[in-house]
Structure formats: structure tokens, C-alpha cells
Design an enzyme around this catalytic site. Sequence first.
Site, PDB file in Angstrom:
ATOM      1  N   THR A  61      25.501  23.815  48.791  1.00  0.00           N
ATOM      2  CA  THR A  61      24.964  23.484  47.221  1.00  0.00           C
ATOM      3  C   THR A  61      25.093  22.285  46.964  1.00  0.00           C
ATOM      4  O   THR A  61      26.189  21.872  46.935  1.00  0.00           O
ATOM      5  CB  THR A  61      25.214  24.731  46.807  1.00  0.00           C
ATOM      6  OG1 THR A  61      25.222  26.007  47.159  1.00  0.00           O
ATOM      7  CG2 THR A  61      24.801  24.630  45.090  1.00  0.00           C
TER       8      THR A  61
ATOM      9  N   VAL B  53      29.101  30.776  55.426  1.00  0.00           N
ATOM     10  CA  VAL B  53      27.797  30.472  55.841  1.00  0.00           C
ATOM     11  C   VAL B  53      27.515  29.990  57.210  1.00  0.00           C
ATOM     12  O   VAL B  53      26.547  30.535  57.599  1.00  0.00           O
ATOM     13  CB  VAL B  53      27.325  29.367  54.771  1.00  0.00           C
ATOM     14  CG1 VAL B  53      25.929  28.991  55.046  1.00  0.00           C
ATOM     15  CG2 VAL B  53      27.578  29.763  53.331  1.00  0.00           C
TER      16      VAL B  53
ATOM     17  N   CYS C 162      31.169  29.349  44.385  1.00  0.00           N
ATOM     18  CA  CYS C 162      29.882  29.368  43.978  1.00  0.00           C
ATOM     19  C   CYS C 162      29.579  29.376  42.622  1.00  0.00           C
ATOM     20  O   CYS C 162      29.448  28.337  41.939  1.00  0.00           O
ATOM     21  CB  CYS C 162      28.908  30.441  44.827  1.00  0.00           C
ATOM     22  SG  CYS C 162      28.851  30.483  46.616  1.00  0.00           S
TER      23      CYS C 162
ATOM     24  N   THR D 205      31.025  22.345  49.366  1.00  0.00           N
ATOM     25  CA  THR D 205      30.749  21.185  48.358  1.00  0.00           C
ATOM     26  C   THR D 205      31.635  21.497  47.272  1.00  0.00           C
ATOM     27  O   THR D 205      31.280  22.223  46.404  1.00  0.00           O
ATOM     28  CB  THR D 205      29.333  21.376  48.112  1.00  0.00           C
ATOM     29  OG1 THR D 205      28.720  22.458  47.656  1.00  0.00           O
ATOM     30  CG2 THR D 205      28.267  20.646  49.116  1.00  0.00           C
TER      31      THR D 205
ATOM     32  N   ARG E 103      39.635  31.454  47.795  1.00  0.00           N
ATOM     33  CA  ARG E 103      39.416  29.930  47.480  1.00  0.00           C
ATOM     34  C   ARG E 103      38.944  29.940  45.981  1.00  0.00           C
ATOM     35  O   ARG E 103      37.767  30.935  45.373  1.00  0.00           O
ATOM     36  CB  ARG E 103      38.354  29.137  48.034  1.00  0.00           C
ATOM     37  CG  ARG E 103      38.587  28.684  49.362  1.00  0.00           C
ATOM     38  CD  ARG E 103      37.690  28.020  50.172  1.00  0.00           C
ATOM     39  NE  ARG E 103      36.560  28.945  50.661  1.00  0.00           N
ATOM     40  CZ  ARG E 103      35.137  28.644  51.264  1.00  0.00           C
ATOM     41  NH1 ARG E 103      35.050  27.479  51.351  1.00  0.00           N
ATOM     42  NH2 ARG E 103      34.438  29.738  51.516  1.00  0.00           N
TER      43      ARG E 103
END
Length: 430
Positions: free
Chosen positions: A117, A14, A257, A82, A329
Site C-alpha cells: 500500500t 501478504v 492497514c 509500508t 503490529r
Amino acid sequence: MEEYKIAVIGLGYVGLPLALELAKHHEVVGFDLNQEKIRAYRDGIDATGEAGGPALKKTRARFTSDENQLKGCNFFIVTVPTPLHPDRTPNLEPVKSAFRTVGKYLTKGTIVVLESTVYPGTTEEICVPILEETSGLALGADFKVGYSPERINPGDKVHTLSTIVKIVSASDGEALKKVGDVYRSVVKAGVYEAPSIRVAEAAKVIENAQRDVNIAFMNELSMIFNRMGIDTAEVLKAAGTKWNFLHFSPGLVGGHCIGVDPHYLIYKAELLGLAPLIVPAGRAVNEGMAKFVADQIVRELLRVHGRIDPDTRVGVLGFTFKENSPDSRNTKVADLVLELEHYGFEVIIHDPHADPAAVRSEYGLELAERDALRNLDAVVIAVGHDEFRGTDFVPEIRSMLKDGRRMVFDLKTLHPKEAFRKVGLEAWSL
């Protein structure tokens, strides 16, 4: 637009593209604690695959792991991960640490924007107090905050930072205009001004929760139709002819995500005394897919060959959490490998995109070269990388299998079953 010295905190998939785009219009400092990553970026090496070496070599952004280089910055954007704790509760330590760092260099008039997030309320309830305590400054009178959720889709070269509408929000109207102006300078698709920070936080967390629930429905349908002997892909193709049918596909749902963000929403709901049903149910279905697939592999091998040899070798093609991405991940392919190994199978994993060192460090697994995929009892196409597509690839799978072995598990339905039949193979798919 005002002149800003922008600091991007966290340079993963990101933060890196964001820093590079912003550097075309502003002075930018890219900060990350990982010194090895910073050295690679300075050398023009992009391990994320999101920006590319040429973009790194020509950027004006300064990459550093020295927090003193943040001095003088007056616009901070935090893009740290996160993740979850082992008990699947939110791990906000990376965010808290980043805001403690920013607080040290906060000056009057500074704006701080979070992109990570989080559950609704995080920016104002957790991040702002850290900034105030660390800096001695006050929100509103001395500094402003905002929230603009990231919408990067790893490996996607069409839907990129500049082509995806950006949600922006801020602590007041003045800050909202300034935050919007900064993002408008790099996002051609434009920005959407949310009425509050909490609305923006909630919008982000439900984007991925919605996909999780919809994919879970497809996975549950796949279990049902497999038991009924019906081809799920054909069912979805037929149903898809209706104008308002939503197009989702079954599969292993991993990554940082879709496989993570719903837990942030669940956590916040439970803090408020609620017991959500749909979101946790979707998570439970998707978390169980690796075991379901492994069980089906065993059932199909028994059906076709009548027995399971103790030295059964299974080739798994693809390990990353999604196609054409190096990011492994929270990949659920790791869960599938573990399930197959519990059955006593030898599993040979090949992925042309994954970083072997990262896979070894995170999962204790070794990746194999393509030429190691020989003398196999079965092949599992787990990830839809481009390298596993195309009509020429099906005959190559035939060469990977032992004589007399013919089972292919095409989890992503990359190839029509007829293509496998033409070379004497039998395919199973979700």
C-alpha cells in the site's frame, strides 16, 4: 499464458499466501531477508497463521534469503511492509530496498508488480527510477511494471486471496494483460483492470481510509452516548434496521492497514498543498480511543467501588490488533495498557494468539498464561478472539475477579449485558 519464473519479495501475511498459491501453477521463488522466517517456512512452521503448516510442507515454492536465487526470474511481485516514520510520514525504505534488489536481477522482458500500500504515484515516481538506475534498463523498451494492491484480511478464512477480486494495473496494455493473466491463475473471484497504476494505488489507499473514517464516527458516537447513558450497541442495532445504514462498530483501531494507510493519503495531499480535514480528523479520534477507554475504566471503578486501591489489578484479554490473528503490529491495546499503567494499575495481559517473543521485543510487555488471570479488580475484553466468546466464558470471567469486584469492560460487545448480570457482573462497552 506465458511461462514465468516468479519471485515474491517479502514473505509476510501478504507474500506467503501469494507465493503458495502461485506455486501451484508457476515456478516460484519466495524471498525474504529474515533468515529465521525462511528456516521456519522450510520446516513447515507458519508464524503468520495465514497459510498453515501443511500448505508449507507440500508447496513447490522455494524459500530463500539468498538474493542470488532471484537470478533468472522474469516476473517479480513486491509485497514488503509500508510502515510509518515516528512523525507519521510514509516510510518507503522497505519498498526502495526491495526495488534496488529486484533491479540487480532485472532482464529484458521482465515485469515487476508492487502490491504494498502506497500513495498514488509511488510506483512510477519512486520505484521505476530505482529499477532503471540499478539495472541500466528502460521502462517500456526493456521492462514493464504494474500495481496490484493486496487485499488480504489477516485471520479471515472466508475472504482469502482466491476469493477476493484483485485489482490489476500496468504501465501499458500488453503488460496489463500479462499481469492480469498471472493473477487470474490464482484468484477465482477474478480481476478488475484499473485504467492506470495511479488509479489502482488510489483505490487501495482509500479502502482503508474509508473504514478508518467510518469507525472514527462510531467511536465519536460511543463517546457521546456513553456521556448520555445510552447503550451504543443498542443504538446501532436500532439504526441498522434502515436499509441503507452502514454497519460499523466502535473499537480500538490499530494494525498495519487502517491505522497506517490514511497517513499515506494525508502525506500526498499535503505535498500538493492541500489540507485535508476528514481523514486526519478520523485518525485523531481513533488515536485517542485508548486514553478514552482507560479514563472510563477509572471512572467506572470509582463509581462502583467508591475508590481506587493502589494495588488494583486489571486483566486485559487480547493484545493483537484484530481477532483470531497472531499479528500485534501497531496494536492499540498496547496504548491502552500504557494508559492503565500510568494510573498505577498492575496489568496482566493474556492473548492465546499473540507471539510472546514478538510482544516482548516490540513493546517490552510480557504475556501471561490464562491461569494467571486471578484475583483481578477488573477485566477488559479488548480483542474479539473466539476463545473469549460463547456463553461458558462469562462465568469464567466471574472466577477471575476478586470477591466483591464485578466490573467487566467488554470493548467489542461480545456478550449481552444480561449475561453478565446473571453471574453478578456489571459490563461497560463502547
